[in-house]
Design a protein around this motif. Structure first.
Motif, PDB file in Angstrom:
ATOM      1  N   THR A 173       0.865  -1.171   0.000  1.00 22.23           N
ATOM      2  CA  THR A 173       0.000   0.000   0.000  1.00 22.23           C
ATOM      3  C   THR A 173       0.904   1.224   0.000  1.00 22.23           C
ATOM      4  OG1 THR A 173      -1.784  -1.125   1.180  1.00 22.23           O
ATOM      5  CG2 THR A 173      -1.770   1.275   1.257  1.00 22.23           C
ATOM      6  N   VAL A 174       0.787   2.031  -1.023  1.00 23.20           N
ATOM      7  CA  VAL A 174       1.663   3.187  -1.188  1.00 23.20           C
ATOM      8  C   VAL A 174       0.868   4.460  -0.924  1.00 23.20           C
ATOM      9  CG1 VAL A 174       3.104   4.495  -2.801  1.00 23.20           C
ATOM     10  CG2 VAL A 174       3.119   1.984  -2.841  1.00 23.20           C
ATOM     11  N   THR A 175       1.431   5.326  -0.084  1.00 23.54           N
ATOM     12  CA  THR A 175       0.801   6.603   0.245  1.00 23.54           C
ATOM     13  C   THR A 175       1.712   7.743  -0.187  1.00 23.54           C
ATOM     14  OG1 THR A 175      -0.432   5.711   2.123  1.00 23.54           O
ATOM     15  CG2 THR A 175      -0.071   8.090   2.087  1.00 23.54           C
ATOM     16  N   MET A 176       1.124   8.680  -0.897  1.00 23.11           N
ATOM     17  CA  MET A 176       1.826   9.905  -1.278  1.00 23.11           C
ATOM     18  C   MET A 176       1.230  11.055  -0.470  1.00 23.11           C
ATOM     19  SD  MET A 176       2.199  11.750  -5.031  1.00 23.11           S
ATOM     20  CE  MET A 176       0.457  12.172  -5.153  1.00 23.11           C
ATOM     21  N   ASP A 177       2.013  11.595   0.457  1.00 21.76           N
ATOM     22  CA  ASP A 177       1.585  12.735   1.264  1.00 21.76           C
ATOM     23  C   ASP A 177       2.296  13.988   0.770  1.00 21.76           C
ATOM     24  OD1 ASP A 177      -0.187  11.538   3.108  1.00 21.76           O
ATOM     25  OD2 ASP A 177       1.500  10.764   4.276  1.00 21.76           O
ATOM     26  N   VAL A 178       1.529  14.929   0.245  1.00 28.03           N
ATOM     27  CA  VAL A 178       2.082  16.224  -0.107  1.00 28.03           C
ATOM     28  C   VAL A 178       1.996  17.096   1.134  1.00 28.03           C
ATOM     29  CG1 VAL A 178       1.911  18.230  -1.620  1.00 28.03           C
ATOM     30  CG2 VAL A 178       1.323  15.949  -2.480  1.00 28.03           C
ATOM     31  N   THR A 179       3.128  17.632   1.584  1.00 26.39           N
ATOM     32  CA  THR A 179       3.164  18.336   2.856  1.00 26.39           C
ATOM     33  C   THR A 179       3.694  19.763   2.704  1.00 26.39           C
ATOM     34  OG1 THR A 179       5.415  17.635   3.455  1.00 26.39           O
ATOM     35  CG2 THR A 179       3.604  16.159   4.028  1.00 26.39           C
ATOM     36  N   ARG A 180       3.141  20.627   3.522  1.00 25.97           N
ATOM     37  CA  ARG A 180       3.653  21.988   3.684  1.00 25.97           C
ATOM     38  C   ARG A 180       4.508  21.957   4.939  1.00 25.97           C
ATOM     39  NH1 ARG A 180       1.951  25.872   7.005  1.00 25.97           N
ATOM     40  NH2 ARG A 180       0.091  24.681   7.517  1.00 25.97           N
ATOM     41  N   THR A 181       5.796  22.209   4.795  1.00 24.46           N
ATOM     42  CA  THR A 181       6.698  22.056   5.925  1.00 24.46           C
ATOM     43  C   THR A 181       6.895  23.375   6.656  1.00 24.46           C
ATOM     44  OG1 THR A 181       8.641  22.440   4.540  1.00 24.46           O
ATOM     45  CG2 THR A 181       7.926  20.163   4.822  1.00 24.46           C
ATOM     46  N   VAL A 182       6.871  23.264   7.984  1.00 22.96           N
ATOM     47  CA  VAL A 182       7.308  24.345   8.854  1.00 22.96           C
ATOM     48  C   VAL A 182       8.422  23.707   9.678  1.00 22.96           C
ATOM     49  CG1 VAL A 182       6.558  26.132  10.470  1.00 22.96           C
ATOM     50  CG2 VAL A 182       4.969  25.262   8.792  1.00 22.96           C
ATOM     51  N   LYS A 183       8.194  23.393  10.953  1.00 25.19           N
ATOM     52  CA  LYS A 183       9.159  22.578  11.675  1.00 25.19           C
ATOM     53  C   LYS A 183       8.936  21.105  11.380  1.00 25.19           C
ATOM     54  CE  LYS A 183      10.336  25.581  15.554  1.00 25.19           C
ATOM     55  NZ  LYS A 183      10.391  25.738  17.028  1.00 25.19           N
ATOM     56  N   VAL A 184       7.685  20.748  11.156  1.00 24.78           N
ATOM     57  CA  VAL A 184       7.324  19.383  10.791  1.00 24.78           C
ATOM     58  C   VAL A 184       6.382  19.468   9.599  1.00 24.78           C
ATOM     59  CG1 VAL A 184       7.615  18.472  13.123  1.00 24.78           C
ATOM     60  CG2 VAL A 184       5.392  19.355  12.405  1.00 24.78           C
TER      61      VAL A 184
ATOM     62  N   HIS B 142       3.105  19.272   7.369  1.00 25.49           N
ATOM     63  CA  HIS B 142       1.645  19.331   7.530  1.00 25.49           C
ATOM     64  C   HIS B 142       1.020  18.882   6.204  1.00 25.49           C
ATOM     65  CE1 HIS B 142       1.900  21.611  11.335  1.00 25.49           C
ATOM     66  NE2 HIS B 142       2.982  22.125  10.782  1.00 25.49           N
ATOM     67  N   VAL B 143       0.255  17.814   6.246  1.00 27.01           N
ATOM     68  CA  VAL B 143      -0.270  17.209   5.027  1.00 27.01           C
ATOM     69  C   VAL B 143      -1.345  18.109   4.404  1.00 27.01           C
ATOM     70  CG1 VAL B 143      -1.454  15.219   4.044  1.00 27.01           C
ATOM     71  CG2 VAL B 143       0.244  14.896   5.862  1.00 27.01           C
ATOM     72  N   VAL B 144      -1.186  18.380   3.104  1.00 25.09           N
ATOM     73  CA  VAL B 144      -2.184  19.164   2.370  1.00 25.09           C
ATOM     74  C   VAL B 144      -2.897  18.322   1.317  1.00 25.09           C
ATOM     75  CG1 VAL B 144      -0.912  21.307   2.754  1.00 25.09           C
ATOM     76  CG2 VAL B 144      -0.492  20.006   0.669  1.00 25.09           C
ATOM     77  N   TYR B 145      -2.334  17.163   1.000  1.00 26.63           N
ATOM     78  CA  TYR B 145      -2.982  16.276   0.023  1.00 26.63           C
ATOM     79  C   TYR B 145      -2.444  14.865   0.241  1.00 26.63           C
ATOM     80  CZ  TYR B 145      -4.100  13.995  -4.428  1.00 26.63           C
ATOM     81  OH  TYR B 145      -4.558  13.122  -5.379  1.00 26.63           O
ATOM     82  N   THR B 146      -3.333  13.867   0.178  1.00 26.69           N
ATOM     83  CA  THR B 146      -2.935  12.476   0.358  1.00 26.69           C
ATOM     84  C   THR B 146      -3.558  11.605  -0.723  1.00 26.69           C
ATOM     85  OG1 THR B 146      -2.683  12.672   2.765  1.00 26.69           O
ATOM     86  CG2 THR B 146      -3.026  10.468   1.891  1.00 26.69           C
ATOM     87  N   LEU B 147      -2.761  10.699  -1.232  1.00 24.20           N
ATOM     88  CA  LEU B 147      -3.249   9.674  -2.158  1.00 24.20           C
ATOM     89  C   LEU B 147      -2.709   8.334  -1.687  1.00 24.20           C
ATOM     90  CD1 LEU B 147      -4.644   8.827  -4.823  1.00 24.20           C
ATOM     91  CD2 LEU B 147      -2.456   9.239  -5.977  1.00 24.20           C
TER      92      LEU B 147
ATOM     93  N   ARG C 106       5.185  28.044  -3.087  1.00 22.04           N
ATOM     94  CA  ARG C 106       6.256  27.691  -2.150  1.00 22.04           C
ATOM     95  C   ARG C 106       6.697  26.292  -2.527  1.00 22.04           C
ATOM     96  NH1 ARG C 106       5.148  26.586   3.858  1.00 22.04           N
ATOM     97  NH2 ARG C 106       6.946  25.264   3.474  1.00 22.04           N
ATOM     98  N   THR C 107       7.642  25.710  -1.810  1.00 24.41           N
ATOM     99  CA  THR C 107       7.974  24.312  -2.048  1.00 24.41           C
ATOM    100  C   THR C 107       7.133  23.420  -1.141  1.00 24.41           C
ATOM    101  OG1 THR C 107       9.786  24.320  -0.444  1.00 24.41           O
ATOM    102  CG2 THR C 107      10.348  24.774  -2.745  1.00 24.41           C
ATOM    103  N   TYR C 108       6.824  22.248  -1.663  1.00 22.18           N
ATOM    104  CA  TYR C 108       6.069  21.239  -0.926  1.00 22.18           C
ATOM    105  C   TYR C 108       6.869  19.936  -0.939  1.00 22.18           C
ATOM    106  CZ  TYR C 108       2.153  24.467  -1.113  1.00 22.18           C
ATOM    107  OH  TYR C 108       1.365  25.581  -0.972  1.00 22.18           O
ATOM    108  N   LEU C 109       7.009  19.335   0.223  1.00 23.41           N
ATOM    109  CA  LEU C 109       7.731  18.076   0.358  1.00 23.41           C
ATOM    110  C   LEU C 109       6.761  16.918   0.175  1.00 23.41           C
ATOM    111  CD1 LEU C 109      10.241  16.384   1.199  1.00 23.41           C
ATOM    112  CD2 LEU C 109       9.455  16.636   3.574  1.00 23.41           C
ATOM    113  N   ILE C 110       7.070  16.026  -0.757  1.00 20.50           N
ATOM    114  CA  ILE C 110       6.267  14.824  -0.946  1.00 20.50           C
ATOM    115  C   ILE C 110       6.934  13.674  -0.191  1.00 20.50           C
ATOM    116  CG2 ILE C 110       5.406  13.130  -2.583  1.00 20.50           C
ATOM    117  CD1 ILE C 110       5.102  15.256  -4.633  1.00 20.50           C
ATOM    118  N   ARG C 111       6.220  13.169   0.819  1.00 20.06           N
ATOM    119  CA  ARG C 111       6.698  12.027   1.592  1.00 20.06           C
ATOM    120  C   ARG C 111       5.977  10.776   1.090  1.00 20.06           C
ATOM    121  NH1 ARG C 111       6.375  12.078   7.433  1.00 20.06           N
ATOM    122  NH2 ARG C 111       8.450  11.131   7.426  1.00 20.06           N
ATOM    123  N   MET C 112       6.752   9.785   0.714  1.00 20.39           N
ATOM    124  CA  MET C 112       6.226   8.534   0.180  1.00 20.39           C
ATOM    125  C   MET C 112       6.368   7.427   1.218  1.00 20.39           C
ATOM    126  SD  MET C 112       5.255   9.440  -2.874  1.00 20.39           S
ATOM    127  CE  MET C 112       4.936   7.809  -3.554  1.00 20.39           C
TER     128      MET C 112
END
Length: 539
Positions: free
Chosen positions: A72-83, A85-90, A112-118
């Protein structure tokens, strides 16, 4: 003990490898990202630039990988501050093999830049790609998407009238229209962190042919208009409706030439809270993103289309009160203190210095000249909280600031200058009105408000707080608490509004709450501010 035959040993090794492969968590091999169109300068395997404006060019980010086993693969698009914060999930169950997942953000998402955590979860456990904090080198590499609008910014915070300046612009717009505005005099209120409001200058607007620069950042020169000191911005607009702002401060050509009052705009704080990610690692290039970041570049563009952080909550209400009330003053940025030779020069030019915003980051020179100004009888007004807290150094010819430590730990407690000092912060979870406790000590402050001892003010705006200050042992003798919010953030964590005078004639006021200035266009805070301004600006 008898030695194993070579073929038996080989069979055992192969069996062990097969078992390890079976129990190992699923892997995302050859993980990479692109925009499906063409690279912007700086893009690579782990970084892509997109501009979701619906033109079919760089509208989406595409994540590619080879899955080693069912998962099961999850793609979390996150807006980073100190940690993050998920803005979109698939989340999808996937078979082994090659796969592509897409993120197509809405047109309204802030640039801005968004970190994608897989994350891949299956037999054998879970594999995660993308750092949970700014220590990006300690974790498997994640993917970064630079969402681009019209990213524009000046190379310095401030300029003199008529000076030639540089604006850095990154966008894939073919054509850019631009116009110059002054922020503050506009007779309307902006309630968004990504919008500037202002009055257009009597300077002809223009158009830039940008088709040669749609795949790389480019810089233009800009002549600062011959205008009074204040906060201004250049508004850039594309044919698709995208807008970007490049704010700049115009300092006075000669200190004190037009007014005996000086207003300081907190440009160091604006940039410290700017999570613009220039290096593309997914986290903002500021110490607020985490310990790996030690410095802040004062020439970065601001995220949220170019508007300084928290501008509309704290700084804009002051500018509206100032201009709508017909007040006069000169304006500088934090960086402009480098051009002031001494506190004596300040005292010769001004009677009052107003720190309208969150003046948290101060270098030794600014501290020295402001303290000398006060010692010579100059008046000070601190309209926020947590001021003169962090000791910083300037580097790179004043274009970079580095945080050194707390001023109070360096032997210069801020309470000795301001009258109070930083006490606590809860990000605004608890707010309450101020209660007047010593009206007779400053009757001029409450004149025309009907407020007396025991009266409260601030309930009209939901109360004060966020960050609070209070008196300390180092507060100057005679420092008076005019109003307080007892135990706002816990036992002993009381917000205190203070005032003191020195035998030299200096008068110093400190609001004691971070968001005090956010309410000064509303009664009775407006009248309190009118009284304060009149009292401290009097010769």
């Amino acid at each position: 003990m008898r030695r194993l035959a070579p073929f038996v040993l080989a069979a055992l090794v192969l069996a062990g490898q097969a078992q390890a492969a079976t129990t190992r968590a699923p892997q995302l091999l050859n993980l990479r990202v692109d925009n499906g169109s063409s690279r912007f300068a700086g893009d690579g395997r782990y970084l892509t630039t997109i501009s979701p404006n619906g033109d079919g060019f760089r509208d989406a980010a595409y994540v590619h990988f080879t899955l080693s086993k069912p998962a099961t693969v999850t793609m979390d698009v996150t807006r980073t501050v100190k940690v993050p914060h998920v803005v979109y999930t698939l989340t999808l169950p996937l078979r082994p093999g090659n796969h592509t997942l897409a993120w197509k953000p809405a047109y309204t998402v802030n640039p801005r830049t968004y970190l994608i955590r897989m994350t891949a979860t299956g037999d054998g456990g879970t594999s995660v790609y993308g750092a949970p904090n700014a220590w990006v080198g300690r974790y498997p590499r994640g993917l970064v998407v630079r969402l681009q609008g019209i990213d524009a910014g000046f190379s310095r915070p401030s300029y003199a009238p008529g000076q030639l300046a540089t604006i850095h612009i990154a966008t894939d717009e073919q054509t850019l229209a631009y116009q110059v505005f002054q922020a503050g005099p506009e007779k309307y209120v902006t309630y968004a962190d990504n919008q500037f409001g202002g009055v257009a200058l009597d300077v002809p607007p223009g158009t830039l042919d940008w088709h040669r620069w749609t795949s790389q950042e480019h810089s233009i020169t800009f002549r600062i208009p011959m205008v009074p000191s204040g906060l201004y911005y250049v508004q850039f607009a594309g044919t698709d409706g995208r807008v970007g702002y490049a704010p700049f401060v115009v300092r006075p050509a000669i200190l004190g030439a037009s007014s005996r009052i000086l207003v300081v705009l907190p440009t160091n704080t604006w940039q410290a809270y700017n999570f613009q990610d220039v290096d593309g690692n997914g986290y903002g290039d500021t110490w607020y993103a985490g310990p790996p970041n030690r410095s802040v570049d004062l020439g970065r563009t601001y995220i949220a289309r170019g508007v300084p952080p928290r501008y509309y909550r704290y700084d804009l209400p002051f500018l509206h009160w100032f201009y709508w009330g017909g007040h006069q003053a000169e304006f500088i940025s934090d960086s402009d203190f480098r051009l002031v030779t001494s506190g004596d020069q300040l005292a010769a030019a001004y009677d009052l210095i107003v720190f309208e915003g969150h003046e948290e980051y101060v270098d030794a020179h600014e501290y020295d000249v402001v303290q000398r100004f006060r010692d010579l009888g100059g008046n000070l007004m601190f309209l926020s909280a947590n001021n003169f807290f962090w000791h910083i150094n300037n580097r790179n010819n004043g274009r970079t600031i580095v945080k050194i430590g707390e001023w109070r730990q360096n032997g210069r407690p801020e309470a000795a200058l301001i009258g109070d000092e930083y006490r606590a912060n809860d990000d605004g979870q608890h707010r309450a009105p101020y209660t007047i406790q010593n009206a007779a000590a400053a009757p001029w402050l409450w004149a025309g408000t009907g407020l007396t001892d025991g009266s409260t003010f601030g309930a009209e705006v939901g109360g004060f707080g966020i960050e609070i200050d209070g008196t300390a042992a180092e507060s100057p003798p005679g420092t008076t608490v005019l109003a307080s919010i007892p135990d706002l953030l816990g036992p002993g964590k009381t917000a205190e509004m203070t005032y003191y005078e020195l035998p030299t004639g200096a008068k110093v006021f400190a609001a004691g709450a971070l968001n005090f200035m956010g309410s000064v266009t509303i009664w009775p805070m407006k009248q309190i501010m009118n009284n304060l301004w009149a009292h401290l600006s009097a010769p």
